[in-house]
Write a protein that holds these residues in place. Structure first.
Motif, PDB file in Angstrom:
ATOM      1  N   ARG A 209       0.834  -1.173   0.122  1.00  0.00           N
ATOM      2  CA  ARG A 209      -0.090  -0.013  -0.059  1.00  0.00           C
ATOM      3  C   ARG A 209       0.728   1.243   0.114  1.00  0.00           C
ATOM      4  NH1 ARG A 209      -4.247  -2.449   4.478  1.00  0.00           N
ATOM      5  NH2 ARG A 209      -2.523  -3.090   5.283  1.00  0.00           N
TER       6      ARG A 209
ATOM      7  N   TRP B 205       2.984   2.759   2.345  1.00  0.00           N
ATOM      8  CA  TRP B 205       2.802   3.384   3.526  1.00  0.00           C
ATOM      9  C   TRP B 205       3.943   3.097   4.295  1.00  0.00           C
ATOM     10  CZ3 TRP B 205      -2.285   0.858   5.590  1.00  0.00           C
ATOM     11  CH2 TRP B 205      -3.540   1.338   4.699  1.00  0.00           C
TER      12      TRP B 205
ATOM     13  N   ARG C 252       1.144   8.195   4.562  1.00  0.00           N
ATOM     14  CA  ARG C 252       1.004   7.653   3.163  1.00  0.00           C
ATOM     15  C   ARG C 252       2.497   8.055   2.676  1.00  0.00           C
ATOM     16  NH1 ARG C 252      -3.825  11.101   3.771  1.00  0.00           N
ATOM     17  NH2 ARG C 252      -5.651   9.825   3.219  1.00  0.00           N
TER      18      ARG C 252
ATOM     19  N   CYS D  30      -1.928  15.092   2.400  1.00  0.00           N
ATOM     20  CA  CYS D  30      -1.850  13.739   2.215  1.00  0.00           C
ATOM     21  C   CYS D  30      -0.853  13.202   3.184  1.00  0.00           C
ATOM     22  CB  CYS D  30      -1.478  13.527   0.775  1.00  0.00           C
ATOM     23  SG  CYS D  30      -2.899  13.669  -0.090  1.00  0.00           S
TER      24      CYS D  30
ATOM     25  N   THR E 107      -6.180   4.792   1.454  1.00  0.00           N
ATOM     26  CA  THR E 107      -5.977   5.323   2.714  1.00  0.00           C
ATOM     27  C   THR E 107      -5.952   4.737   3.949  1.00  0.00           C
ATOM     28  OG1 THR E 107      -6.994   7.208   4.034  1.00  0.00           O
ATOM     29  CG2 THR E 107      -8.414   5.528   2.651  1.00  0.00           C
TER      30      THR E 107
END
Length: 475
Positions: A331, A333, A347, A386, A421
């Protein structure tokens, strides 16, 4: 035969020429002269020997320092005692620890106070001058706590540890730090302020009293012999800790800095500091009772907030607040775990070099917030919508190896980045095997790994020592 005879003559001459250098009597005189020269520099404890002056490793045959070898001197006042004793009760172990709370006058003793340190009244210090316009002369009373504790004549003492009544200690980590040092030598151990200007105004050579500091027994003896005269020489100093440091300067003993003592001369949200704790045992926290400071959001009861640390502290005090950094590669992250306190998910990719810097969620004692305000490197708050982290605070410690962290819900703006997210994650489960021997090895950051899970809206993380070839990088 002629050659053998010549060799015998040369051997005899060689032994005769060098004999004085190996004479036991002369060697003894050299040591006597060394001791005499050292003792002439200032007060020394009885039975002075070189080990009291020169730092030596603790012999293997000597019992390791434990809590019974430490005596605490806690500075308080009758005015604040009823409130501040709640902080002491969070970390004090009545059957394992020794110490005294030093007050300016008598207070009413409640039945629940039996589990606290002994209460004592400080000696009269009215004979000493105090000239600082912005301070309070109680600083002189507090300066004398180490000497007054020494005069009680307690047995088998290796270290005197000073702290304020709002100082939160992690006892086992304190022991682990003090085990590194020879208690028969002169040691003055603590840390400086987080505020650069505070250190400029006071001293970078001073252990701040709120963060706590430790003084070895022989150094305490030397301090007690000269402290009254030393105090008289510094009527213009502000506090007790700078008076202690002034006396240490006269004794020629420098500050041995340990990063786990925290004065916390800061205001605001402390998550930036604590989520990126140095790679060192967490020893103490200070100023947590200040209204402007909080370690958990929306917590008006400071004592209740600190209680949340008691379970992880009991499970694995060595790992408390230790940061590990890892990546969810699928993802994209970045994940930071401050074990026993908070998990943050970002993120995108943040490099380990940046993540180990405290994020400026706080301001310094003078309410400055730029990168020149602090005595250590920091990084600015994430300004892009973000890049604002999703923060999960510890909720429960369910077993000896598992801790659970819940998402702190805040209003979030929509992010246009085309990636998942973290808001889909509501719970983070962290598994970590307790390791009481973590600080017996050279310091190294723990590693964390994202584990597969079938639990809905949950991330599962394993934290532990890094493997031989394991690095903290996305690829």
């Amino acid at each position: 035969m002629a050659c053998l005879f010549i060799c015998m003559i040369l051997s005899y001459l060689f032994a005769f020429i060098y004999k004085p250098y190996y004479c036991p009597k002369q060697s003894f005189l050299v040591h006597q002269q060394d001791n005499s020269a050292i003792s002439s520099l200032g007060p020394t404890p009885k039975k002075t020997n070189l080990s009291l002056i020169v730092s030596n490793p603790v012999p293997n045959s000597v019992e390791k320092t434990n809590l019974s070898h430490i005596v605490f001197g806690i500075a308080s006042s009758a005015k604040l005692w009823n409130k501040r004793k709640q902080y002491i009760s969070l970390w004090w172990r009545p059957n394992e620890m020794r110490g005294n709370v030093w007050l300016d006058k008598h207070v009413k003793v409640e039945p629940n106070d039996n589990g606290l340190p002994h209460l004592r009244i400080s000696s009269d210090t009215s004979k000493f001058k105090y000239k600082h316009k912005e301070g309070h002369r109680s600083a002189i009373r507090i300066t004398s706590i180490v000497s007054e504790t020494l005069r009680l004549g307690m047995k088998n003492v290796r270290w005197f540890v000073m702290g304020d009544d709002d100082t939160f200690f992690v006892p086992d980590n304190l022991v682990k730090v003090l085990q590194k040092y020879d208690h028969n030598s002169y040691y003055y151990i603590g840390s400086t302020s987080e505020s650069h200007l505070q250190n400029i105004d006071f001293s970078y050579n001073m252990a701040y009293g709120g963060g706590g500091f430790a003084i070895s027994y022989p150094l305490a003896m030397a301090l007690e012999k000269m402290q009254d005269k030393c105090i008289q020489r510094y009527p213009g100093l502000y506090g007790s800790d700078d008076r202690i440091q002034a006396c240490m300067a006269e004794l020629g003993v420098p500050l041995t800095k340990e990063k786990g003592f925290h004065q916390f001369d800061v205001y605001g949200n402390l998550v930036g500091l604590l989520a990126a704790h140095p790679i060192a045992p967490l020893v103490s926290l200070h100023h947590l009772d200040m209204e402007a400071n909080y370690i958990f959001p929306n917590t008006k009861d400071k004592v209740a907030a600190l209680k949340r640390f008691r379970r992880p502290m009991k499970m694995d005090s060595a790992g408390l607040m230790q940061q590990s950094i890892c990546y969810d590669k699928n993802r994209n992250w970045t994940v930071s775990v401050s074990w026993g306190y908070v998990v943050q998910i970002f993120r995108g990719t943040f490099l380990a070099r940046d993540m180990e810097l405290p994020e400026r969620t706080f301001v310094d004692w003078r309410h400055k917030a730029d990168n020149t305000a602090f005595s250590f490197n920091t990084r600015p708050n994430s300004m892009h919508k973000c890049q604002i982290p999703f923060v999960y605070y510890i909720s429960t410690a369910t077993t000896s190896a598992a801790t659970e962290y819940l998402l702190h819900k805040t209003p979030l703006q929509n992010c246009e980045w085309q990636m998942p997210t973290p808001s889909q994650i509501e719970i983070v489960d962290v598994y970590k095997t307790p390791n009481p021997y973590l600080w017996d090895k050279p310091p190294r950051r723990n590693c964390c790994r994202i584990l597969p899970t079938t639990k809905r809206r949950t991330m599962v993380i394993d934290v532990g020592e890094c493997k031989e070839d394991e690095i903290i990088a996305l690829r």
